[in-house]
Every structure is written in C-alpha cells, then in structure tokens.
Design a protein around this motif. Structure first.
Motif, short mmCIF file in Angstrom:
data_model
loop_
_atom_site.label_atom_id
_atom_site.label_comp_id
_atom_site.label_asym_id
_atom_site.label_seq_id
_atom_site.Cartn_x
_atom_site.Cartn_y
_atom_site.Cartn_z
N VAL A 234 1.21 -1.13 0.18
CA VAL A 234 0.05 -0.04 -0.35
C VAL A 234 0.83 1.12 -0.20
O VAL A 234 1.03 1.95 -0.97
N PHE A 235 1.64 1.28 0.73
CA PHE A 235 2.77 2.51 1.14
C PHE A 235 3.72 2.66 0.35
O PHE A 235 4.28 3.90 -1.03
N LYS A 236 4.07 1.32 -0.84
CA LYS A 236 4.93 1.48 -1.94
C LYS A 236 4.37 2.51 -3.21
O LYS A 236 4.48 3.39 -3.75
N ASN A 237 2.78 1.92 -3.43
CA ASN A 237 2.51 2.08 -4.60
C ASN A 237 1.51 3.55 -4.14
O ASN A 237 1.22 4.03 -5.58
N SER A 238 1.51 3.84 -2.67
CA SER A 238 0.53 5.38 -3.36
C SER A 238 1.81 6.29 -3.45
O SER A 238 1.32 7.16 -3.92
N VAL A 239 2.81 6.04 -2.91
CA VAL A 239 4.26 6.87 -3.29
C VAL A 239 4.10 7.18 -4.53
O VAL A 239 4.52 8.63 -5.34
N GLU A 240 4.12 6.25 -5.38
CA GLU A 240 4.29 5.98 -6.73
C GLU A 240 2.78 6.89 -7.66
O GLU A 240 3.06 7.44 -8.35
N ILE A 241 2.10 6.28 -7.11
CA ILE A 241 0.70 7.03 -7.91
C ILE A 241 0.63 8.38 -7.30
O ILE A 241 0.38 9.29 -7.62
N LEU A 242 0.54 8.69 -6.52
CA LEU A 242 0.54 9.86 -5.60
C LEU A 242 2.30 10.99 -6.09
O LEU A 242 2.21 11.75 -6.18
N GLY A 243 3.00 10.90 -6.26
CA GLY A 243 3.98 11.11 -6.84
C GLY A 243 4.99 11.80 -5.58
O GLY A 243 5.92 12.77 -6.43
N GLY A 244 5.04 10.95 -4.67
CA GLY A 244 5.75 11.39 -3.75
C GLY A 244 5.64 11.02 -2.29
O GLY A 244 4.57 10.04 -2.19
N LYS A 245 6.06 10.97 -1.62
CA LYS A 245 6.19 10.89 -0.05
C LYS A 245 5.16 11.25 0.75
O LYS A 245 4.26 12.15 0.69
N ILE A 246 4.50 10.72 2.00
CA ILE A 246 3.26 10.33 2.26
C ILE A 246 3.08 11.17 3.45
O ILE A 246 3.87 11.30 4.24
N ASP A 247 1.77 12.27 3.40
CA ASP A 247 1.80 13.43 4.00
C ASP A 247 0.91 13.38 5.17
O ASP A 247 1.48 13.64 6.82
N PHE A 248 0.06 12.26 5.24
CA PHE A 248 -0.72 11.77 6.45
C PHE A 248 -1.38 10.84 6.28
O PHE A 248 -1.66 10.26 4.69
N VAL A 249 -1.80 9.80 6.96
CA VAL A 249 -2.64 8.86 7.19
C VAL A 249 -3.38 8.45 8.33
O VAL A 249 -3.43 9.24 9.41
N LEU A 250 -4.37 8.24 7.83
CA LEU A 250 -5.57 7.56 9.26
C LEU A 250 -5.73 6.32 8.88
O LEU A 250 -5.57 5.92 7.80
N HIS A 251 -5.75 5.81 10.19
CA HIS A 251 -5.78 4.53 10.77
C HIS A 251 -7.49 4.58 11.57
O HIS A 251 -7.54 5.38 12.27
N SER A 252 -8.14 3.56 10.45
CA SER A 252 -9.46 4.46 11.03
C SER A 252 -10.22 2.59 10.58
O SER A 252 -11.44 2.26 10.14
N ILE A 253 -9.92 1.98 11.78
CA ILE A 253 -10.06 0.28 11.36
C ILE A 253 -10.12 -0.25 12.79
O ILE A 253 -9.37 -0.08 13.56
N GLY A 254 -11.31 -1.01 12.77
CA GLY A 254 -11.73 -1.73 13.91
C GLY A 254 -12.75 -2.38 14.17
O GLY A 254 -13.59 -2.11 13.18
#
Length: 285
Positions: free
Chosen positions: A76-96
């Motif tokens: 997810v992180f590898k693909n997101s960096v590639e798709i979005l064109g750079g490092k990630i600035d924010f992440v939301l964990h909304s899992i339970g």
C-alpha cells in the motif's frame, strides 16, 4: 468551505466503507482541502461496501489490503508513493472490529482466539502500518499519522467489550511510536477519541443507541458528528499542528471531562424516586 489546508499534500485513508464511515468523511474533506489520496480497505470490505464509488467521486485509487498483513501494508505504501508522486504526508487509521462483539460474547466469556483477532485488527495493525511506512521511509518530514479511538480505553462502558482493550493498546502504540518517529523523522503520531458515532462498526456495539443518547446528554456541547470528526482530522493533518504528537485528543463535546451533568443528575433522581418507599428507602428487586 475549503481553506486549502492540505494543498499539495498526499495521504492514505484506511477504513472507508460507506458514507457512514468517518474515514469516508475524512477522505472527502481531505480532497476538498487540496490533498491527493489513495484509499485502502480489505478486499471483502471493498466488495461489500461502496469504496469504489468514493474513489470515482474523488478521482483516486483504491489499494486492497489486509491491515494485519505487513506484506500487504508495505505494498500500500509503495504503491501510494508511486501513484501520488512522492512521500506521504498523512495517514488515517480508521480500522476496528471485534469478533467477540459480533458473536455477542461477553467480556467475562471471551473467546481468546477472537480476542487475538480483535487486538490484531483494531490495534496491532496500527503498529504494523507505522512500522511498514518507517522501514520504507514513505512518510514525509513533518508528516502526520492519526488513528481513531474511544474513551472506553480509559473508562469502562458496558457492552464495548474487548474493543476497550484494543483502543487502550492503540493509544499506547501512538505514544511509543510517536516518540521514535518524532525523534528520527519529525513524524507525529496521535489518536482522536471520538464521540459515539453511528458508523457500521459502531452500530454493532451492544446498547449503542443508549450510549449515544447518554453521551449526548452528558456532553456540554453534545456529541461530535462524523463530519465534525473529519474536520478535526484535517486540522491534525495540516501544518497547524506540527508540534502535536503522542497525544490522545478527545473530540467528544466535553464528555470525557464531565463527572455528572445537571441533566443527567435530574434524570437519575427522577428514576430513583420510582424505586423508593414512603420513608425514602430504596426498594430492591
């Protein structure tokens, strides 16, 4: 109304299922505030929910992943960096999720295999998520990671069951990893303790309707809605909170600081009158 608080920022939202989800509202607000994002949820949740419709609306991509799998989170992180064109600035964990709650197993009769799943899905997944991102150096400097929690991590609420243990662990992970990630990469990690909210997951908690009403009556500002929680998340993702980390931030209309409200006391006294005899003694049974 947009304030461009996230203009140029890239984010990943974990856990959006349908338009009742807080993660859904956060995704909408993030894009409205100028961010580009990816969405992630389990393959089953994507099939059963409406995530693809949200992705189409927001012009973003969905990356299926089991949040308990380090390998899939890494992708997810590898693909997101590639798709979005750079490092990630924010992440939301909304899992339970708690299998014990779903199966109506009470806290004094837990299935321990189910408890392991509760903790892994609802809390350890947060650790796996952060660790995966850190090893990849996928989060940008001054990035923000937020997870959604609940006051049951500190106080006992009948029916919240082993999810209370999971939320306590979730908040501990935020503090422990927040220190390490903050010192090494200037990445902040926080949890937001939200009011009872009628999400798909929240509705599964026993007595949720009564808990919602009680909290709303006790809170001087009333319960915080999913939309209001999304606004708060946006602030936590923005540059206005760059020195806030390792915190559990209550977003509950003041509920967490109230002992007994005047309205609740009046209701209690009115109810108590029904169980007293003429001499003022409580009638039991």
């Amino acid at each position: 109304m947009s304030y461009n608080l996230l203009k140029g920022k890239r984010g990943i939202i974990f856990g959006a299922l349908n338009d009742q989800s807080i993660a859904w509202k956060v995704a909408e607000r993030a894009v409205e505030e100028g961010a580009t994002i990816t969405l992630s949820n389990t393959p089953m949740a994507i099939r059963m929910g409406e995530v693809n419709a949200l992705a189409e609306k927001l012009n973003c991509q969905v990356i299926p992943a089991d949040a308990t799998s380090v390998e899939e989170l890494t992708e997810v992180f590898k693909n997101s960096v590639e798709i979005l064109g750079g490092k990630i600035d924010f992440v939301l964990h909304s899992i339970g999720m708690s299998p014990n709650v779903r199966k109506k197993r009470t806290y004094d009769d837990l299935d321990y295999g189910m408890l392991d799943k509760t903790l892994d899905i609802s809390a350890v997944s947060f650790h796996k998520m952060i660790q995966s991102a850190k090893k990849l150096d996928a989060i940008a400097e001054n990035g923000s990671i937020v997870a959604l929690s609940y006051v049951a991590a500190q106080r006992t609420f009948y029916g919240y069951n082993d999810m209370a243990d999971a939320k306590a662990l979730l908040e501990s992970i935020a503090r422990s990893f927040g220190y390490i990630y903050g010192r090494e990469r200037s990445v902040r990690v926080n949890t937001i303790s939200q009011s009872p909210t009628f999400t798909t997951a929240g509705s599964g908690v026993k007595g949720m309707d009564k808990l919602f009403d009680f909290s709303n009556r006790m809170s001087p500002l009333g319960n915080a809605s999913a939309d209001e929680c999304a606004d708060y998340c946006i602030v936590m993702f923005s540059d206005f909170t760059r020195k806030v980390t390792m915190q559990n931030l209550y977003h509950d209309g003041g509920f967490s600081s109230v002992g007994m409200s005047l309205r609740a006391m009046a209701t209690y006294e009115k109810g108590l009158d029904e169980y007293m005899d003429e001499d003022g003694n409580i009638i039991y049974g």
